[in-house]
Design an enzyme around this catalytic site. Structure first.
Site, PDB file in Angstrom:
ATOM      1  N   LYS A  75      52.432  46.058  74.764  1.00 45.58           N
ATOM      2  CA  LYS A  75      51.082  45.690  74.987  1.00 45.58           C
ATOM      3  C   LYS A  75      50.725  44.998  73.835  1.00 45.58           C
ATOM      4  CE  LYS A  75      48.488  49.783  74.727  1.00 45.58           C
ATOM      5  NZ  LYS A  75      47.228  49.498  74.166  1.00 45.58           N
ATOM      6  N   GLY A 120      40.891  48.485  72.595  1.00 48.59           N
ATOM      7  CA  GLY A 120      40.675  48.159  71.385  1.00 48.59           C
ATOM      8  C   GLY A 120      41.198  46.969  70.922  1.00 48.59           C
ATOM      9  N   ARG A 171      34.124  53.678  70.072  1.00 44.04           N
ATOM     10  CA  ARG A 171      35.173  53.164  68.848  1.00 44.04           C
ATOM     11  C   ARG A 171      34.299  52.201  67.660  1.00 44.04           C
ATOM     12  NH1 ARG A 171      40.907  52.249  71.410  1.00 44.04           N
ATOM     13  NH2 ARG A 171      41.438  52.262  69.138  1.00 44.04           N
ATOM     14  N   SER A 176      45.126  48.763  59.459  1.00 42.75           N
ATOM     15  CA  SER A 176      44.794  48.338  60.925  1.00 42.75           C
ATOM     16  C   SER A 176      45.310  47.218  61.524  1.00 42.75           C
ATOM     17  CB  SER A 176      43.391  48.519  61.317  1.00 42.75           C
ATOM     18  OG  SER A 176      43.085  48.089  62.480  1.00 42.75           O
ATOM     19  N   ASP A 218      50.919  55.329  67.154  1.00 36.21           N
ATOM     20  CA  ASP A 218      50.891  55.420  68.473  1.00 36.21           C
ATOM     21  C   ASP A 218      51.918  56.680  68.899  1.00 36.21           C
ATOM     22  OD1 ASP A 218      48.814  53.596  68.558  1.00 36.21           O
ATOM     23  OD2 ASP A 218      49.964  52.013  69.129  1.00 36.21           O
ATOM     24  N   LYS A 229      40.720  56.868  68.244  1.00 35.80           N
ATOM     25  CA  LYS A 229      41.506  56.146  69.098  1.00 35.80           C
ATOM     26  C   LYS A 229      41.035  56.304  70.468  1.00 35.80           C
ATOM     27  CE  LYS A 229      44.595  54.545  66.473  1.00 35.80           C
ATOM     28  NZ  LYS A 229      45.001  53.250  66.182  1.00 35.80           N
ATOM     29  N   ARG A 287      42.444  61.820  69.183  1.00 35.56           N
ATOM     30  CA  ARG A 287      43.614  62.355  69.290  1.00 35.56           C
ATOM     31  C   ARG A 287      44.175  63.489  68.543  1.00 35.56           C
ATOM     32  NH1 ARG A 287      46.950  56.624  70.424  1.00 35.56           N
ATOM     33  NH2 ARG A 287      45.969  56.458  72.701  1.00 35.56           N
ATOM     34  N   ARG A 320      48.201  58.060  76.107  1.00 31.00           N
ATOM     35  CA  ARG A 320      49.087  58.770  75.301  1.00 31.00           C
ATOM     36  C   ARG A 320      49.336  60.114  75.282  1.00 31.00           C
ATOM     37  NH1 ARG A 320      51.375  54.005  73.765  1.00 31.00           N
ATOM     38  NH2 ARG A 320      49.989  52.337  73.070  1.00 31.00           N
TER      39      ARG A 320
HETATM   40  C1  S3P Z   1      47.413  47.853  67.694  1.00 26.23           C
HETATM   41  C2  S3P Z   1      47.328  48.595  66.499  1.00 26.23           C
HETATM   42  C3  S3P Z   1      46.885  49.785  66.187  1.00 26.23           C
HETATM   43  C4  S3P Z   1      47.365  50.621  67.423  1.00 26.23           C
HETATM   44  C5  S3P Z   1      47.102  50.026  68.789  1.00 26.23           C
HETATM   45  C6  S3P Z   1      47.647  48.667  69.037  1.00 26.23           C
HETATM   46  C7  S3P Z   1      47.544  46.212  67.712  1.00 26.23           C
HETATM   47  O1  S3P Z   1      45.628  50.270  66.343  1.00 26.23           O
HETATM   48  O2  S3P Z   1      47.101  52.043  67.359  1.00 26.23           O
HETATM   49  O3  S3P Z   1      47.482  50.858  69.880  1.00 26.23           O
HETATM   50  O4  S3P Z   1      48.068  45.849  68.974  1.00 26.23           O
HETATM   51  O5  S3P Z   1      47.373  45.739  67.058  1.00 26.23           O
HETATM   52  P1  S3P Z   1      44.819  49.968  64.968  1.00 26.23           P
HETATM   53  O6  S3P Z   1      44.928  48.485  64.215  1.00 26.23           O
HETATM   54  O7  S3P Z   1      43.407  50.352  65.241  1.00 26.23           O
HETATM   55  O8  S3P Z   1      45.482  51.106  63.863  1.00 26.23           O
END
Ligand code: S3P
Length: 428
Positions: A25, A97, A125, A168, A316, A342, A346, A388
């Site tokens: 993803k 997100g 969020r 992040s 994750d 999230k 979670r 999840r």
């Molecule tokens: C992601 C980053 C993570 C992860 C999300 C996918 C990404 O989030 O939890 O499922 O694709 O950059 P955060 O950047 O908010 O930690």
């Protein structure tokens, strides 16, 4: 009979099989976004089929990007940097997100207002983490108390030095994508390394990216060129099967074509520490994302303590690891308060669901403790619309004495449509 959107998971003695999981993803979002601002016709094979990546494609189409499908590929005709069209209405990022935050970084390069919104979960969020740096770069952002819907009007961006408040990859990526369209150099520094898919993808599209420890820099004005790329299988989806195998005696699994980027494989080291036999072999590397074959076999479980420094690398996978502990192990996680923002809270929803299945589980302010001293009784766990959690509860339910019901099981479509049929086909 179970409630609509619910599924019954039966106890299993073991799990065995050979499989591939859907495309990653995180990587698929990045390929689609970068292909849209590159020049030329990009072909992306094994694009992630889940609802999140489809949200990214729909938003890009609303911005005037031509996207079509052929067999297992999607084809994107890039518009070039800063060439999106003004969309007819708000862009709907759904539950994703990554769509909302990364797209915000690219939209900030465009001198017309664009509104990004999402579903109820996404609108709860925090977005201030991207609003603050993008505003500093010169974008005007109007948001609802730091949450979606937010309207960005950009253009004329200047590069900045940004230190992320929480590790992040989404924030790092949003700022780097804006930096690609800004004057000067943009640098992002993190306290802990997060997944580096944006950095890898930018190079695949021909950009220069400098990495020095946990600081990443891009210089604005670089033109991206089209790619032919294949998305590796999503290790975060594979995680649920790996964990089920680690928990069920006599189990083993081989997952082919799975992403093995070292910024994502924290789970594998933790599974080995929990006692499982884990073999991962990278088969294709080159300039692309590493991918290969992963074999996991059950061994006696040992208790686990996850150190706060490990959390960004398995953010994750923490729900899956909590489910592992219900199979007779134990886990303590701290330094993971990000889990509270999230797709759901979670920590609260994970502990509530595992308890409903009969586990000993406790919330900590920034983590959780799960102790699996006895087989679960089984019960009804609510995934609260979180993909999840639905998969984690299913893995826990495999080790119960009686069948369990997962409420809101349809949420798995966000990342892994068909997850429950695959789970059933692997268990005995
Ligand atoms: C992601 C980053 C993570 C992860 C999300 C996918 C990404 O989030 O939890 O499922 O694709 O950059 P955060 O950047 O908010 O930690």
């Amino acid at each position: 009979m179970a409630a609509p959107g619910s599924i019954v998971v039966h106890p299993a003695h073991s799990m065995r099989g050979v499989l591939r999981v859907p495309g990653d993803k995180s990587i698929a979002h990045r390929y689609a976004l970068l292909a849209s601002v590159a020049t030329g016709r990009s072909v992306i094979r094994d694009f992630a089929p889940g609802a999140d990546c489809q949200s990214t494609l729909r938003c890009l189409q609303a911005l005037g990007v031509e996207i079509s499908r052929a067999d297992d590929s999607i084809i994107i005709i890039g518009r070039g940097a800063g060439q999106f069209c003004s969309p007819g209405g708000a862009l709907d990022a759904g539950n994703s997100g990554t769509t909302a935050r990364l797209l915000a970084g690219i939209i900030a390069a465009h001198p017309f207002p664009v509104t990004i919104t999402g579903d109820e979960s996404l609108c709860r969020r925090p977005m201030r983490r991207v609003i603050e740096p993008l505003s500093r770069m010169g974008a005007r952002v109007v948001a609802n108390g730091g949450r979606l819907p937010m309207t960005l009007t950009g253009g004329g961006l200047c590069g900045i030095d940004h230190m992320t408040e929480v590790p992040s990859a989404q924030v790092k990526s949003a700022v780097l994508l804006a930096g690609l369209h800004a004057s000067g150099t943009t640098r992002v520094t993190e306290s802990h390394l997060t997944r580096n898919h944006t950095e890898v993808a930018l190079r695949q599209f021909g950009a220069e990216v400098a990495v020095n420890g946990t600081t990443v820099s891009v210089t604005g004005g670089q033109a991206l060129t089209r790619v032919d790329a294949t998305v590796p299988g999503d290790l975060s989806s594979a995680a649920f099967f790996c964990v089920a195998v680690a928990g069920l005696a006599g189990s083993s699994i081989r997952i082919d074509g799975v992403g093995l980027n070292p910024t994502r494989t924290g789970l594998l080291a933790i599974l080995a520490r929990a006692g499982a036999s884990v073999e991962a072999e990278i088969e294709s590397e080159s300039a692309e994302e590493p991918r290969g074959c992963l074999v996991v076999r059950h061994r006696e479980l040992r208790p686990l303590v996850i150190d706060p420094a490990e959390v960004p690398g398995v953010i994750d996978e923490l729900p899956a690891l909590a489910a592992l502990a219900t199979h007779g192990g134990e886990i303590v996680v701290t330094g993971a308060s990000e889990l509270r923002v999230k797709e759901s809270d979670r920590i609260a929803a994970l502990v509530a669901g595992l308890r409903a299945l009969g586990a000993e589980a406790d919330e900590l302010a920034d983590g959780f403790h799960v102790c699996g001293r006895r087989p679960l009784a089984g019960g009804t766990a609510d995934a609260v619309g979180d993909h999840r959690l639905a998969m984690a509860f299913a893995v826990a339910a495999l080790g119960a004495r009686a069948p369990s019901t997962i409420v809101g099981a349809g949420a798995v479509d966000v990342s892994y449509p068909g997850f429950f049929s695959v789970l059933e086909s692997l268990t005995a």
